[in-house]
Design an enzyme around this catalytic site. Sequence first.
Site: not given
Length: 260
Positions: A122-123, A140
Amino acid sequence: MTAAVHPQAAIDPSARLGADCEVGPFAVIGADVELGAHCWIGAHAVIEGPCRIGAHNRIHPFASIGSAPQDLGYRGERTELVVGEHNTFREFVTINRGTVKGGGVTRIGDHNLFMAYCHVAHDCQIGNHVVMANAATLAGHVRVEDYAILGGLSAVHQFARVGAHAILGGGTMAPLDVPPYMMAAGNHASLHGINVRGLARRGIPRETILQIKRAYRVLFRSGQRLEEAMEELERRGLDAPEIAHLLAFLRATQRGITRP
């Protein structure tokens, strides 16, 4: 031309497929997914939304693109994955959407290659012309700049960065930022000089490569503190844009810099 969808594929009615897309058997394209023109989706691949994928992407069998972030704080908020054009995602690649606390978007640029079993958490923010070899993994919030290469089974710690044209050897564990133009390897990673061959292959002028070599010696071989070495580089007046980018990258670090 309209998309060519195999009758055994499952396409949500809200998904939008661009012209000349091809979707193989048992592929699943979920709600709020948008595919640009000329994408190829292999058998059993899964794409979940919200997800925006540009033109000319190839997603191979059993890849999972746009799934929810593997973050204990995620509570089902609307976040998304944004992918550019001309990327290849090989078998069993996993790409997660963003989180609210991380800005809400996982973003991938253009002309990248993700070999089998790679993971992008994520991200993450990935530039252009990046290569992640088999089973390379990003935690992440990782940032990977243009033309970086991550060797097979390498891993990058959350919030760390990999600079432009850097290369990580196979099995490298990178807990800190890897500066642009450098080679790194080991567990934990250490620098092993300049990625000279990669820079030359991409048409970087010889004089620029020589300037990067001089910068490496001052930064990492002179025995000075990093801040002092950066000040000395500025006094030397090395004028290649790559030197300015290297210094800016070093100054922006939050996790610390990988060193020899």
